[in-house]
Design a protein around this motif. Structure first.
Motif, mmCIF file in Angstrom:
data_model
loop_
_atom_site.group_PDB
_atom_site.id
_atom_site.type_symbol
_atom_site.label_atom_id
_atom_site.label_comp_id
_atom_site.label_asym_id
_atom_site.label_seq_id
_atom_site.Cartn_x
_atom_site.Cartn_y
_atom_site.Cartn_z
ATOM 1 N N PRO A 191 0.807 -1.230 0.000
ATOM 2 C CA PRO A 191 0.000 0.000 0.000
ATOM 3 C C PRO A 191 0.837 1.276 0.000
ATOM 4 N N VAL A 192 1.959 1.274 0.704
ATOM 5 C CA VAL A 192 2.810 2.471 0.732
ATOM 6 C C VAL A 192 3.382 2.740 -0.656
ATOM 7 N N ALA A 193 3.849 1.686 -1.311
ATOM 8 C CA ALA A 193 4.387 1.852 -2.668
ATOM 9 C C ALA A 193 3.301 2.326 -3.620
ATOM 10 N N ALA A 194 2.092 1.786 -3.477
ATOM 11 C CA ALA A 194 0.987 2.208 -4.338
ATOM 12 C C ALA A 194 0.673 3.680 -4.129
ATOM 13 N N ALA A 195 0.653 4.110 -2.878
ATOM 14 C CA ALA A 195 0.372 5.517 -2.582
ATOM 15 C C ALA A 195 1.456 6.420 -3.163
ATOM 16 N N ASP A 196 2.702 6.009 -3.036
ATOM 17 C CA ASP A 196 3.805 6.803 -3.584
ATOM 18 C C ASP A 196 3.707 6.891 -5.108
ATOM 19 N N ARG A 197 3.344 5.795 -5.749
ATOM 20 C CA ARG A 197 3.195 5.796 -7.206
ATOM 21 C C ARG A 197 2.057 6.724 -7.632
ATOM 22 N N ALA A 198 0.964 6.696 -6.891
ATOM 23 C CA ALA A 198 -0.160 7.572 -7.222
ATOM 24 C C ALA A 198 0.250 9.035 -7.137
ATOM 25 N N LEU A 199 0.949 9.390 -6.081
ATOM 26 C CA LEU A 199 1.386 10.781 -5.922
ATOM 27 C C LEU A 199 2.356 11.181 -7.032
ATOM 28 N N GLU A 200 3.272 10.293 -7.375
ATOM 29 C CA GLU A 200 4.225 10.608 -8.438
ATOM 30 C C GLU A 200 3.514 10.813 -9.775
ATOM 31 N N LEU A 201 2.535 9.969 -10.070
ATOM 32 C CA LEU A 201 1.797 10.099 -11.318
ATOM 33 C C LEU A 201 1.010 11.403 -11.369
ATOM 34 N N VAL A 202 0.358 11.751 -10.263
ATOM 35 C CA VAL A 202 -0.436 12.979 -10.231
ATOM 36 C C VAL A 202 0.455 14.216 -10.308
ATOM 37 N N GLU A 203 1.545 14.202 -9.597
ATOM 38 C CA GLU A 203 2.370 15.406 -9.465
ATOM 39 C C GLU A 203 3.396 15.580 -10.574
ATOM 40 N N THR A 204 3.786 14.488 -11.240
ATOM 41 C CA THR A 204 4.805 14.604 -12.287
ATOM 42 C C THR A 204 4.322 14.117 -13.648
ATOM 43 N N GLY A 205 3.235 13.340 -13.689
ATOM 44 C CA GLY A 205 2.731 12.828 -14.955
ATOM 45 C C GLY A 205 3.383 11.549 -15.421
ATOM 46 N N GLY A 206 4.292 11.011 -14.645
ATOM 47 C CA GLY A 206 4.972 9.785 -15.051
ATOM 48 C C GLY A 206 5.546 9.064 -13.860
ATOM 49 N N LEU A 207 6.312 8.008 -14.139
ATOM 50 C CA LEU A 207 6.986 7.272 -13.071
ATOM 51 C C LEU A 207 8.123 6.452 -13.651
ATOM 52 N N ALA A 208 8.791 5.688 -12.781
ATOM 53 C CA ALA A 208 9.928 4.889 -13.213
ATOM 54 C C ALA A 208 9.469 3.516 -13.681
ATOM 55 N N ALA A 209 10.050 3.059 -14.785
ATOM 56 C CA ALA A 209 9.794 1.708 -15.285
ATOM 57 C C ALA A 209 10.610 0.708 -14.476
ATOM 58 N N ASP A 210 10.476 -0.571 -14.808
ATOM 59 C CA ASP A 210 11.162 -1.604 -14.033
ATOM 60 C C ASP A 210 12.679 -1.502 -14.113
ATOM 61 N N ASP A 211 13.194 -0.891 -15.201
ATOM 62 C CA ASP A 211 14.644 -0.733 -15.333
ATOM 63 C C ASP A 211 15.136 0.630 -14.871
#
Length: 253
Positions: A191-211
């Motif tokens: 859940p913590v990782a999911a919340a962090d991903r949601a915030l990153e997507l909302v605030e930056t428009g993207g995120l890090a891929a698996d690599d």
């Protein structure tokens, strides 16, 4: 800076005596619900109950058509022609429209499920056939899907509004596609990782891929899967993080 974002989930996937996920809890946490239409999951009574929950919680209702594949939960690619796909998608959407009317609400958007979702993003012929069928059914429907694929182009050609989504609980490859479900890192359970991903997507428009590569998605909506183990905990963590950061959760449609 505060932003507004939609939070959607794949719901209504129970069938008969078989139960999938906790729809009652999830409907209280999301702003849009992608409800299975009876082919990969769901049945008429589940669809009606989902439509009623949508109306009760003021959640925007979306149709979630898939391949005719209950055994594979719609996650296996099937050799179905573009014309047959278009007819089957219209058939499924029409079924949910009937249930929505009975519940005093309506279907506002369409999001394909599983293997069909991925095919429509890559197969121009299938995407065009489905988009044209949806436009003929109701030109006011919004199409929800992955950024930048064939379905987005087909929706534009058919005169349909398109909304882009990003997945909170799925890992991404560097090309912007999802990590296959049989590979490590495909599903986010923390859940913590999911919340962090949601915030990153909302605030930056993207995120890090698996690599570690940065991928740009610019989502209008964030998705959680109702069948993911612990999906309610993920949704609660995501809502709490978005609320704490001042981001408004509201429907795209």
């Amino acid at each position: 800076m505060p932003h507004a974002i939609d939070l959607n989930a794949d719901l209504g996937e129970s069938y008969g005596a078989w139960r999938m996920g906790d729809d009652e809890a999830m409907f209280a946490l999301v702003s849009s619900a992608n409800v299975a239409c009876g082919f990969h999951a769901g049945d008429p009574l589940t669809m009606l109950r989902s439509a009623r929950l949508s109306a009760e919680h003021d959640v925007v209702l979306g149709a979630h058509p898939g391949y005719r594949d209950r055994a594979g939960f719609g996650r296996r690619e099937l050799a179905v022609s573009a014309a047959e796909l278009a007819a089957e998608v219209a058939y499924q959407v029409g079924a949910l429209v009937a249930m929505a009317r009975s519940a005093g609400t309506r279907v506002r958007y369409v999001k394909a499920h599983g293997a069909l979702y991925h095919r429509l993003g890559a197969d121009a012929s299938a995407a065009s056939a489905v988009a044209d069928a949806l436009a003929g059914f109701d030109e006011g429907l919004v199409v929800l899907g992955a950024p930048g694929g064939e379905l987005e182009r087909a929706a534009a050609s058919a005169g349909l509004r398109y909304a882009r989504e990003a997945f909170i609980d799925r890992g991404y490859l560097a090309d912007g596609t999802l990590v296959p479900r049989h590979e490590p890192g495909a599903v986010v359970h923390d859940p913590v990782a999911a919340a962090d991903r949601a915030l990153e997507l909302v605030e930056t428009g993207g995120l890090a891929a698996d690599d570690g590569a940065r991928i740009e998605l610019a989502p209008d909506s964030l998705c959680l899967h109702g069948d993911t183990p612990g999906s309610v905990d993920l949704a609660r963590a995501v809502r709490a993080a978005l609320d704490a950061a001042g981001h408004a959760v509201r429907p795209f449609a």
